[in-house]
Design a protein around this motif. Sequence first.
Motif, PDB file in Angstrom:
ATOM      1  N   ALA A  90     108.936 -44.907  34.928  1.00 10.72           N
ATOM      2  CA  ALA A  90     110.359 -44.731  35.225  1.00 10.72           C
ATOM      3  C   ALA A  90     111.019 -46.025  35.676  1.00 10.72           C
ATOM      4  CB  ALA A  90     110.519 -43.663  36.305  1.00 10.72           C
ATOM      5  N   ASN A 374     107.959 -38.859  34.534  1.00 13.33           N
ATOM      6  CA  ASN A 374     108.090 -38.110  35.800  1.00 13.33           C
ATOM      7  C   ASN A 374     108.811 -36.779  35.592  1.00 13.33           C
ATOM      8  OD1 ASN A 374     110.299 -39.576  35.169  1.00 13.33           O
ATOM      9  ND2 ASN A 374     110.710 -40.358  37.208  1.00 13.33           N
ATOM     10  N   ILE A 375     109.785 -36.765  34.684  1.00 10.64           N
ATOM     11  CA  ILE A 375     110.507 -35.517  34.403  1.00 10.64           C
ATOM     12  C   ILE A 375     109.574 -34.546  33.684  1.00 10.64           C
ATOM     13  CG2 ILE A 375     112.388 -34.510  33.035  1.00 10.64           C
ATOM     14  CD1 ILE A 375     114.007 -37.023  33.616  1.00 10.64           C
ATOM     15  N   ALA A 378     106.734 -33.098  35.929  1.00  5.80           N
ATOM     16  CA  ALA A 378     107.177 -32.038  36.852  1.00  5.80           C
ATOM     17  C   ALA A 378     107.344 -30.719  36.104  1.00  5.80           C
ATOM     18  CB  ALA A 378     108.488 -32.448  37.523  1.00  5.80           C
ATOM     19  N   GLU A 382     104.084 -28.654  37.056  1.00  7.58           N
ATOM     20  CA  GLU A 382     104.518 -27.886  38.234  1.00  7.58           C
ATOM     21  C   GLU A 382     105.163 -26.561  37.860  1.00  7.58           C
ATOM     22  OE1 GLU A 382     107.008 -30.470  40.550  1.00  7.58           O
ATOM     23  OE2 GLU A 382     105.431 -31.983  40.751  1.00  7.58           O
ATOM     24  N   GLN A 383     105.665 -26.429  36.632  1.00  5.97           N
ATOM     25  CA  GLN A 383     106.343 -25.186  36.273  1.00  5.97           C
ATOM     26  C   GLN A 383     105.678 -24.435  35.123  1.00  5.97           C
ATOM     27  OE1 GLN A 383     108.417 -24.130  38.396  1.00  5.97           O
ATOM     28  NE2 GLN A 383     108.343 -26.063  39.496  1.00  5.97           N
ATOM     29  N   PRO A 386     101.700 -23.465  35.805  1.00  6.89           N
ATOM     30  CA  PRO A 386     101.516 -22.332  36.716  1.00  6.89           C
ATOM     31  C   PRO A 386     102.020 -21.007  36.145  1.00  6.89           C
ATOM     32  CG  PRO A 386     102.383 -24.214  37.897  1.00  6.89           C
ATOM     33  CD  PRO A 386     102.424 -24.562  36.453  1.00  6.89           C
ATOM     34  N   GLU A 391     100.780 -16.372  36.003  1.00  7.85           N
ATOM     35  CA  GLU A 391     101.530 -15.172  35.629  1.00  7.85           C
ATOM     36  C   GLU A 391     101.253 -14.699  34.212  1.00  7.85           C
ATOM     37  OE1 GLU A 391     105.392 -16.765  36.603  1.00  7.85           O
ATOM     38  OE2 GLU A 391     105.331 -15.678  38.502  1.00  7.85           O
ATOM     39  N   LEU A 405     113.740 -28.006  28.328  1.00 16.40           N
ATOM     40  CA  LEU A 405     114.154 -28.540  29.629  1.00 16.40           C
ATOM     41  C   LEU A 405     113.979 -30.054  29.689  1.00 16.40           C
ATOM     42  CD1 LEU A 405     112.970 -26.225  32.557  1.00 16.40           C
ATOM     43  CD2 LEU A 405     115.290 -26.863  31.928  1.00 16.40           C
ATOM     44  N   ARG A 408     116.704 -31.725  27.770  1.00 18.22           N
ATOM     45  CA  ARG A 408     117.962 -31.604  28.508  1.00 18.22           C
ATOM     46  C   ARG A 408     118.036 -32.599  29.664  1.00 18.22           C
ATOM     47  NH1 ARG A 408     122.046 -28.379  30.441  1.00 18.22           N
ATOM     48  NH2 ARG A 408     122.015 -28.330  32.692  1.00 18.22           N
ATOM     49  N   ARG A 409     116.927 -32.694  30.408  1.00 20.51           N
ATOM     50  CA  ARG A 409     116.982 -33.487  31.639  1.00 20.51           C
ATOM     51  C   ARG A 409     116.809 -34.993  31.425  1.00 20.51           C
ATOM     52  NH1 ARG A 409     113.658 -29.303  35.515  1.00 20.51           N
ATOM     53  NH2 ARG A 409     115.275 -27.708  35.531  1.00 20.51           N
ATOM     54  N   ARG A 411     118.572 -36.670  29.406  1.00 22.12           N
ATOM     55  CA  ARG A 411     119.770 -37.014  28.628  1.00 22.12           C
ATOM     56  C   ARG A 411     120.272 -38.428  28.884  1.00 22.12           C
ATOM     57  NH1 ARG A 411     121.606 -35.703  33.401  1.00 22.12           N
ATOM     58  NH2 ARG A 411     123.796 -35.787  33.998  1.00 22.12           N
ATOM     59  N   ASN A 412     120.011 -38.954  30.070  1.00 20.20           N
ATOM     60  CA  ASN A 412     120.547 -40.282  30.403  1.00 20.20           C
ATOM     61  C   ASN A 412     119.545 -41.409  30.185  1.00 20.20           C
ATOM     62  OD1 ASN A 412     123.050 -39.374  31.138  1.00 20.20           O
ATOM     63  ND2 ASN A 412     122.447 -38.982  33.257  1.00 20.20           N
ATOM     64  N   LEU A 413     118.355 -41.060  29.714  1.00 25.05           N
ATOM     65  CA  LEU A 413     117.321 -42.119  29.641  1.00 25.05           C
ATOM     66  C   LEU A 413     117.242 -42.740  28.256  1.00 25.05           C
ATOM     67  CD1 LEU A 413     114.569 -40.338  31.746  1.00 25.05           C
ATOM     68  CD2 LEU A 413     115.961 -42.278  32.432  1.00 25.05           C
TER      69      LEU A 413
END
Lengths: 413, 334
Positions: A90, A374-375, A378, A382-383, A386, A391, A405, A408-409, A411-413
């Motif tokens: 990053a 890093n995005i 995570a 992390e999501q 699990p 579940e 996701l 989407r996240r 978008r600025n990189l």
Amino acid sequence: MELKKLSLALLLVGTTAAAQAATTIRYDCWPNHDKTAVDKIDEFYAANPDIKVEVLSNNWVDHHNKLTTALATGDGAGDLVCIDVEKIGAIVNQGGFTDLTSAFGADKDADKFVDFAFAQGKGTDGNVYALPLNIGPGVMYYRREHMQDLGFKPEEVTKDWDALIDWGVELKKKGVPLVGHAGSIAQTIINTEVEEGNSIYFDADDKPIVTSERFVKAFTYAQKARELGLDGRFGDWSSEWFEGLKQGSFAIQFSGAWLAGFLESWIAPDTAGKWGVEGLPAGFYGSWGGTFLAIPAQSENKEAAYKLAQWLTQDRDIVLYEFDTNAAFPALRATFDAPMFDEEMAFLGGQQARLLWKDIAENIPSVKPSKADNIARAIILEQALPSVVEEGKDVKVALAEAEKLIVRRMRNL
Amino acid sequence: MSRSLSSGAIANVKNPQRKQRRSFNQISAKLAPYGFLTPFIVLFFVFSVFGFVFSLYLSFHQWNPVAGMASMRFVGFENYTFSLGEPDFYKSLYNTIWLGLASGLSQHLVAIPMAYLLVSLGSKFRHFMTSAFFLPFITSTVAVSLIFVNMYSANVGIINKAIVALVNLPVINWFMDWVNAFMPLRWLEDRTLIKPAIAILQFWKFVGFHLVIYISGILTLSKEVEEAAILDGANWRQRFWHVALPHLRPFIFFGVTLTIIGSLQMFEEPFIITNGTGGIGNSGLTISMFLYKVAWEWLDMGWASAMSWLLFLIIAAVTAVQFFVFGKKGLGEH
């Protein structure tokens, strides 16, 4: 008498001038990687009398937050800074660090380091921005009472992932979980079975590849391990995990070479001789963690900082001292012929584990960090993971949602 | 008025030096308060006002901090529209409100009657119990959160051990045996349990603070009113409902306002309990945690700033609603 006074005055002037000429640089790191620069700094001063070093140490999280703030404001960063491999992608590609290839021709030192580690310090432009201080060659730690004592062979149970799961099923019959958390199986596959040309989560064009076969395989094995009841359902660094390592209440742990040092020094010192190490399943190679040194672009003492970086990363004795005192495995090839590599490690049941780590370090494929690691990390670890393991969510659905996701996240990189 | 003015003017003409001294004294008397306030004003502007203004400015920009100030780019309302289209923004907002209601409401519902009870029991007992309940409030949030993480541990945690011991007691076991089928409870790894786990910690930590506020409130109730109620034949319950509770209204207003603001900014407890991840399925992710993650882990300061301003608007709106509902009575005005 007058002559004496004059010579004294001259001496004083000379000393003052010398003191003024000395460049003071600041080295920012976190415990215990700051220790070598404190303990051995006199050796650096002997070779570089014109440089003075101040060490500023903060804990891992604060160190990186402070570095981010300093890079943002263009002021306040050390002249030489440690940076974790997890954070490197990053920052390196955003212009915060000095291009060591253009400024100092750092490329010429490539052969001094194991290939994968040197590649991790490069930006997307192919230039070097950070030098490897230490690495974490990945292995599978196992408890001997659940392996050899029960008649299993490490090389057989790590033949492939199915063999490992089969061993886990046998262990379950004896009431022993294979692993602390099923997610660690997925994490190992994701991090070590990266296709050539890709980074962990992205292809060469920075498009996410998290719905690829590697991720499906990783998530599926983790889900299977949970469904078969092969894990203790507790994560790394939890109190049950520490307890499990002390008591041997689960059989294996995937980690870097540094874990042996941690186990021996503070996590489970009473377990000497009960551990063994083996290469990762299916013959893959990977690394757990690593520390790099970089020079912030805002530094006004880049040359002095680079000298310190070279000393910390390329002086054989210094790197070996760091290995000996901090269990920080060296990336420097020149250290690999040191006698300590051939030593049998009593803590690991007399195995010559350092030779294994050295072999792994030389074989880990080069995977460049990506700017959105890093995005993606995570979202995936992390999501999405699990939700699949805990579940029972459908693997492909979870990965498809994760990919959306990530796109989407970033978008600025 | 005009007379004093004119005489003053004559006096000044007569003695210009005195005029100078007086005006100097007048000016310095006027400036003195500002002089004393300067340290605060400077710190306030540097650390508060600048932060507000800069974050508002940032919320209209795209900015990766490690790329330096020069990389800032104006994007208008993009960060706001992006936030409003982000699923985890709503999820973290829902979690925050859930936690605020669960832990906040229970804190007040327990603290009010308990304060009344403790006051009724006399000062010695009250002082001891108040100190005991207040103690968690002054402990380090990080330290107690870490201790709670250990207590919630599925296999070695004291909470699960206590539940198992309790439900297996001879008589209780007859009707509570079914609980054993659910053990061990995975407080921190189960989507449905993580929020209650955080709410319990919050309740434990803050109930003592509200208890102190309510005890102070009840102590301001005049003895005469209490005695008049007793003379009128009001029992303990009636005195609580019809005398103490109405009197506590401004104290409740104050306590609830603090709870609303504190709950919507909840960060440390869920951050440590979920190890910074937000828990399974982000079910323990609060909005403050989410914007911290966006700012410091994903290095998107513009987006994080926009979310922090949306959070500010939400806090302002909820507090305004509370003001409206309680009205002037909430402030103790009639």
